[in-house]
Every structure is written in C-alpha cells, then in structure tokens.
Scaffold this motif. Sequence first.
Motif, PDB file in Angstrom:
ATOM      1  N   GLU A   1     -13.435 147.879  14.413  1.00  0.00           N
ATOM      2  CA  GLU A   1     -14.615 148.517  13.811  1.00  0.00           C
ATOM      3  C   GLU A   1     -15.730 147.498  13.609  1.00  0.00           C
ATOM      4  N   LEU A   2     -15.382 146.248  13.277  1.00  0.00           N
ATOM      5  CA  LEU A   2     -16.402 145.193  13.160  1.00  0.00           C
ATOM      6  C   LEU A   2     -17.034 144.905  14.521  1.00  0.00           C
ATOM      7  N   VAL A   3     -16.229 144.917  15.587  1.00  0.00           N
ATOM      8  CA  VAL A   3     -16.756 144.753  16.947  1.00  0.00           C
ATOM      9  C   VAL A   3     -17.783 145.842  17.224  1.00  0.00           C
ATOM     10  N   TYR A   4     -17.413 147.089  16.946  1.00  0.00           N
ATOM     11  CA  TYR A   4     -18.325 148.210  17.196  1.00  0.00           C
ATOM     12  C   TYR A   4     -19.587 148.090  16.353  1.00  0.00           C
ATOM     13  N   ALA A   5     -19.462 147.617  15.129  1.00  0.00           N
ATOM     14  CA  ALA A   5     -20.636 147.464  14.256  1.00  0.00           C
ATOM     15  C   ALA A   5     -21.596 146.417  14.818  1.00  0.00           C
ATOM     16  N   ILE A   6     -21.066 145.305  15.327  1.00  0.00           N
ATOM     17  CA  ILE A   6     -21.930 144.266  15.914  1.00  0.00           C
ATOM     18  C   ILE A   6     -22.559 144.772  17.203  1.00  0.00           C
ATOM     19  N   ARG A   7     -21.777 145.443  18.049  1.00  0.00           N
ATOM     20  CA  ARG A   7     -22.342 146.033  19.267  1.00  0.00           C
ATOM     21  C   ARG A   7     -23.485 146.984  18.917  1.00  0.00           C
ATOM     22  N   SER A   8     -23.266 147.830  17.935  1.00  0.00           N
ATOM     23  CA  SER A   8     -24.289 148.796  17.536  1.00  0.00           C
ATOM     24  C   SER A   8     -25.538 148.095  17.021  1.00  0.00           C
ATOM     25  N   GLU A   9     -25.339 147.084  16.188  1.00  0.00           N
ATOM     26  CA  GLU A   9     -26.472 146.339  15.629  1.00  0.00           C
ATOM     27  C   GLU A   9     -27.323 145.707  16.735  1.00  0.00           C
TER      28      GLU A   9
ATOM     29  N   TRP B   1     -23.848 154.138  23.089  1.00  0.00           N
ATOM     30  CA  TRP B   1     -22.409 154.248  23.323  1.00  0.00           C
ATOM     31  C   TRP B   1     -21.796 152.852  23.249  1.00  0.00           C
ATOM     32  N   VAL B   2     -21.309 152.478  22.095  1.00  0.00           N
ATOM     33  CA  VAL B   2     -20.809 151.118  21.885  1.00  0.00           C
ATOM     34  C   VAL B   2     -19.322 151.093  21.518  1.00  0.00           C
ATOM     35  N   ARG B   3     -18.689 152.248  21.491  1.00  0.00           N
ATOM     36  CA  ARG B   3     -17.293 152.300  21.044  1.00  0.00           C
ATOM     37  C   ARG B   3     -16.446 153.151  21.981  1.00  0.00           C
ATOM     38  N   ASP B   4     -15.164 152.962  21.861  1.00  0.00           N
ATOM     39  CA  ASP B   4     -14.174 153.782  22.562  1.00  0.00           C
ATOM     40  C   ASP B   4     -14.286 153.707  24.077  1.00  0.00           C
ATOM     41  N   TYR B   5     -14.629 152.528  24.591  1.00  0.00           N
ATOM     42  CA  TYR B   5     -14.581 152.311  26.028  1.00  0.00           C
ATOM     43  C   TYR B   5     -13.121 152.207  26.440  1.00  0.00           C
ATOM     44  N   PRO B   6     -12.718 152.840  27.538  1.00  0.00           N
ATOM     45  CA  PRO B   6     -11.317 152.728  27.970  1.00  0.00           C
ATOM     46  C   PRO B   6     -10.884 151.269  28.166  1.00  0.00           C
ATOM     47  N   GLU B   7     -11.805 150.409  28.633  1.00  0.00           N
ATOM     48  CA  GLU B   7     -11.458 149.012  28.873  1.00  0.00           C
ATOM     49  C   GLU B   7     -11.131 148.252  27.580  1.00  0.00           C
ATOM     50  N   ASP B   8     -11.653 148.714  26.449  1.00  0.00           N
ATOM     51  CA  ASP B   8     -11.399 148.008  25.191  1.00  0.00           C
ATOM     52  C   ASP B   8      -9.907 147.886  24.904  1.00  0.00           C
TER      53      ASP B   8
ATOM     54  N   ASP C   1     -17.948 131.290   8.075  1.00  0.00           N
ATOM     55  CA  ASP C   1     -17.783 131.362   6.619  1.00  0.00           C
ATOM     56  C   ASP C   1     -17.262 132.723   6.172  1.00  0.00           C
ATOM     57  N   GLY C   2     -16.290 133.255   6.916  1.00  0.00           N
ATOM     58  CA  GLY C   2     -15.645 134.509   6.543  1.00  0.00           C
ATOM     59  C   GLY C   2     -16.401 135.764   6.926  1.00  0.00           C
ATOM     60  N   GLU C   3     -17.530 135.633   7.606  1.00  0.00           N
ATOM     61  CA  GLU C   3     -18.316 136.802   8.020  1.00  0.00           C
ATOM     62  C   GLU C   3     -18.267 136.948   9.532  1.00  0.00           C
ATOM     63  N   ALA C   4     -18.036 138.176  10.006  1.00  0.00           N
ATOM     64  CA  ALA C   4     -18.038 138.463  11.436  1.00  0.00           C
ATOM     65  C   ALA C   4     -19.481 138.431  11.927  1.00  0.00           C
ATOM     66  N   VAL C   5     -19.784 137.487  12.841  1.00  0.00           N
ATOM     67  CA  VAL C   5     -21.172 137.277  13.252  1.00  0.00           C
ATOM     68  C   VAL C   5     -21.396 137.455  14.758  1.00  0.00           C
ATOM     69  N   GLY C   6     -20.316 137.631  15.530  1.00  0.00           N
ATOM     70  CA  GLY C   6     -20.475 137.802  16.970  1.00  0.00           C
ATOM     71  C   GLY C   6     -19.223 138.386  17.580  1.00  0.00           C
TER      72      GLY C   6
END
Length: 164
Positions: free
Chosen positions: A28-36, A47-54, A65-70
């Motif tokens: 979900e963090l991956v999808y949030a960064i893709r969306s951002e 369309w940034v989520r639920d790709y079959p390749e994922d 520092d504990g934050e997902a940044v990329g």
Amino acid sequence: MTSVEPEARSVDRERIRVEPVRTSEELELVYAIRSEVFDREQHLTTWVRDYPEDSRSLNVLAWLDGEAVGTGRVSLWGDEAQIAWVAVRRPYRGRGIGRAIMEHLLRWGQERGARVATLNAQTHALEFYRKLGFRPIGRPFFMAHIEHQLMERELQPRAEGGAT
C-alpha cells in the motif's frame, strides 16, 4: 549546487535503506508513492495499483529515517530484468535515494542471471540513468504526455564467439 549539498548526500546515503516489500501494508505504501508521483504530480496515469506484474516481481521501498520515500520494481522476463515504477517523493530527491533503489534492483536482477536490464526512462532523467550505465535504444516516444526513452544496460558479459 552549494558546497553543503555533497555533504548532505553522503549523510543521507548512510541513512537510506532499500528493502523488498513483504507485506500488504508495505505494498500500500508503494501504491501511495506511485500515486503521489505518477498521478498527482506528473498526471501520467491514475492506474498505479494491482498490476499483474506486481505479484511476480520484486517491489522495493526506500526508507529514510523510518519514512517510506521511494519505490521501484524489477520483473524478470527470460534473461531480461525490466525495471519500472522508480519514484522518489519530491521532498527527498537529490539525496541518492533513486540511485540506491536502482542499485538494489540491478543487483537483484544480476544475481538471478539477467543478462540485460531495460527501462523506459522519462527523458528529463536520461543523465541519471546514463550515470548508472544505461544507454538509449531507438527513438524517444510519448507515454501519456511525457517523453520517454527505452534504455538498456548489460548486466552479464556477452559470451565470446556466441550468437549475436
């Protein structure tokens, strides 16, 4: 560029962790960064989520520092490691995070026997990918409204005297 910038980069480099996505919460963090980056910032795609390749690829998160940044993804197709969805949140760019993500994805593909890595680079980032050893192939093209360039990098040396 200021004289302080290189020093800040080296400090950040020590604090960056790139790790495989292991949980649905991390995905979900991956999808949030893709969306951002790809939706709200660049208006490239919604369309940034639920790709079959994922589900059959390595997705990674970069942490500072504990934050997902990329994030980024690599998929194996035969002897090719296809890299996609490389994104760093705007406030964290220029700190070596994109490079750390790419090095992780390239190493993973190489360790699994990929001979070559490919990606579709946004043309504003060509120099970034060139510094990582990629070379352009063919002509630039547009994906949505953003110009891209197919690029490749050898990961394994070609066999001497083998078929070309």
